[in-house]
Design an enzyme around this catalytic site. Structure first.
Site, PDB file in Angstrom:
ATOM      1  CD  GLU A 177       2.200  -7.606   4.266  1.00 18.74           C
ATOM      2  OE1 GLU A 177       2.866  -8.529   4.775  1.00 18.74           O
ATOM      3  OE2 GLU A 177       2.677  -6.790   3.461  1.00 18.74           O
ATOM      4  CD  GLU A 231       3.115  -1.373   2.144  1.00 15.16           C
ATOM      5  OE1 GLU A 231       3.862  -2.227   1.608  1.00 15.16           O
ATOM      6  OE2 GLU A 231       2.665  -1.505   3.294  1.00 15.16           O
TER       7      GLU A 231
END
Length: 576
Positions: free
Chosen positions: A341, A446
């Site tokens: 991220e 995810e």
């Protein structure tokens, strides 16, 4: 009167779509900035005057911008100038229908430097973002996106940029509507090309003679397409959980057990015992593991002791961490999420400068040079309004990593987390098209859906189907690992490992995709041949003949490499 004309035009369009064959989907996208734009996809779809060849026809001012129609090198385009608000631009009125999936594209340029530009549809006072691109001066960039609407009615397309100092140049605009049936047909066509192959089985006896009317039974024992679910350490020692999981999945990701805050809770005291045990378990069941993660750029998720470090102490701790985890699992994983991220967060950049990610990927690659190195990020597919992690912004960071100087090329890969609320499926597909233009492996890493229970399973199924059918997506992992304290955002089972509605969706799709030991049966023809389309994967084959009372068992693997460009059946010869 204008609304009536829009309604009539849409009715004619819908009728013509029903009478004609479904429109094939164009998966192409361009990520280079070009001297001249390509022609509009689908000839513009329902956009009037999509290539601006007819001057101002169909186009008008939005907000307080001044609109110019220009021509350069034989190319005609429209320009929004004298912009004071982000939404000051050009527009076109369209009619959007509930239940229709719209694919959008346009070619954009700005007058100075680089600026993000978004395509927005205003409808009933609300604004639906269809996608964005980082537009540049002196060349044209392709924006590809999409949208759906909750109710039918007129809408107004316009373009938006927070940088009011730039002119927005627009050309080759397209808005193509698809019915749900057409959209589903795209899935079927793509799956037939990239997920399945045709096998031709010839049965012969020991004399080399073909055997007609032999009974064929084919059972898939392992899905070829990587599909799995995240887990946590509670799977260790839980036989019911293990049985449920290993019957279904071929890949997993550890939710926490490889992360820095789990393996080095106290500075200098590393403990990989849990991650080691989990990796050993999954290896023993032939289930591949993704490495998640080397570092996480979110300041909230650092080991507690890291926050007290600075300068060389922090740098040395990071360097030890990278070497420690990557060397321990070198060559054993499907890939590494290296700096997790790093578009939304910048903990390490704030400490080491803008090349922190670049340097971390360089270190990780030096230790494990053959394992793919992923950029893993959220809201790339989920939220077209989040410009922080838009496909264009993601690709900008990716280009930085592609510039890493190593022998050969660093094996980079694209990780798209896919934490959805209400999925914008046309945008999801278009964003995948854009990432697909890189030629790099793409994984949905995810997947989950945060939505009310009455729609969650349906939304979840939409996302899984779209990911599986897209020709550029190489694998999918769901972020739905069971935990007694509660799943992250959604579970697949209850505490007794009985499926919830979302788990039923997974099982339904696995059966469609050849999982859960699906079976295909038949008999050989007069030439001893049996032919069937199968999903890629590992298969058990049983052959029997009632007259000779002969039986034989074999196994084979069907992969995408078995399919030639002409899609000729893969021939297997077996004897009984």
């Amino acid at each position: 009167m204008k609304l009536l004309l829009l309604l009539l035009a849409f009715c004619c369009l819908s009728l013509s779509r029903c009478e004609e064959q479904s429109v094939p989907y164009d998966y192409s996208a361009t990520i280079e900035c070009l001297e001249n734009p390509y022609k509009p996809q689908y000839n513009g779809g329902i956009i009037v005057n999509p290539d601006l060849q007819n001057g101002s026809q169909g186009w008008s001012q939005f907000g307080n911008a001044k609109v110019d129609f220009r021509e350069f090198g034989g190319n005609k385009f429209v320009v929004a100038t004298q912009r004071n608000q982000s939404s000051d631009s050009i527009s076109q009125k369209v009619y959007l229908e509930k239940g229709i999936l719209y694919t959008f594209s346009a070619w954009l340029q700005v007058s100075i430097g680089k600026s993000p530009v978004s395509a927005v549809f205003k409808k009933n006072g609300e604004y639906k973002h269809a996608g964005s691109v980082v537009a540049e001066s002196k060349c044209w960039s392709m924006l590809k996106g999409g949208l759906t609407v909750d109710e039918s009615g007129p809408a107004e397309l316009f373009f938006e940029s927070e940088n009011t100092m730039v002119e927005i140049w627009v050309d080759s605009v397209s808005l193509q509507p698809f019915t749900q049936e057409e959209w589903n047909s795209h899935h079927e066509q793509s799956i037939g090309k990239v997920r399945k192959g045709t096998v031709r089985i010839r049965v012969m006896n020991n004399k080399g003679e073909t055997i007609p009317n032999a009974t064929i039974s084919i059972e898939q024992k392992k899905l070829g397409y990587p599909f799995g679910c995240a887990v946590e350490n509670n799977i260790l020692g839980n036989q019911a959980y293990q049985n449920w999981f290993t019957q279904r999945f071929t890949v997993t990701t550890f939710g926490n057990e490889m992360k820095w805050y789990s393996t080095e809770r106290i500075r200098g005291q590393e403990d990989y015992s849990t991650a080691d045990a989990m990796l050993s378990f999954f290896k023993s069941h032939g289930i591949a593991v993704r490495g998640h993660n080397v570092l996480w750029d979110d300041p909230k998720y650092q080991p507690g002791w890291v926050n007290s470090l600075s300068g060389n102490d922090l740098y040395n701790a990071v360097k030890r961490r990278v070497y420690s985890v990557v060397s321990r699992y070198k060559g054993q994983l499907l890939g590494w999420d290296v700096v997790n991220e790093n578009l939304h967060f910048s903990f390490f950049e704030s400490k080491f400068g803008p090349k922190a990610s670049y340097n971390t990927y360089t270190m990780a690659h030096a230790v494990d040079p053959r394992t793919p190195m992923f950029m893993n990020e959220y809201n790339t597919l989920e939220q077209p309004k989040d410009l922080t992690s838009s496909p264009a912004r993601y690709l900008g960071k990716l280009r930085e990593l592609q510039s890493i100087r190593v022998a050969g090329k660093i094996p980079l890969a694209i990780g798209l987390e896919s934490h959805f609320s209400t999925p914008n499926i046309p945008y999801m597909r278009s964003a995948l098209d854009t990432f697909g233009a890189t030629g790099l492996p793409i994984w949905l890493t995810e997947i989950d859906v945060d939505a009310p229970p009455n729609v969650r399973a349906n939304y979840f199924e939409q996302v899984l189907r779209e990911g599986h059918a897209h020709p550029k997506v190489n694998g999918m992992v769901m972020w739905t690992g069971y935990s007694p304290s509660g799943c992250y955002r959604m579970c697949l089972t209850d505490g007794n490992f009985k499926n919830l509605p979302t788990g039923d969706v997974v099982d339904k799709l696995l059966r469609e995709w050849g999982g859960l030991r699906s079976q295909t049966t038949g008999v050989t023809d007069a030439n001893g041949l049996f032919e069937a389309p199968l999903f890629h994967g590992d298969y058990d084959l049983r052959i029997s003949h009632p007259l000779t009372n002969s039986k034989a068992s074999y196994n084979f693997t069907l992969t995408s490499d078995d399919d030639s460009s002409q899609k000729q059946p893969s021939l297997y010869v077996f004897r009984v």
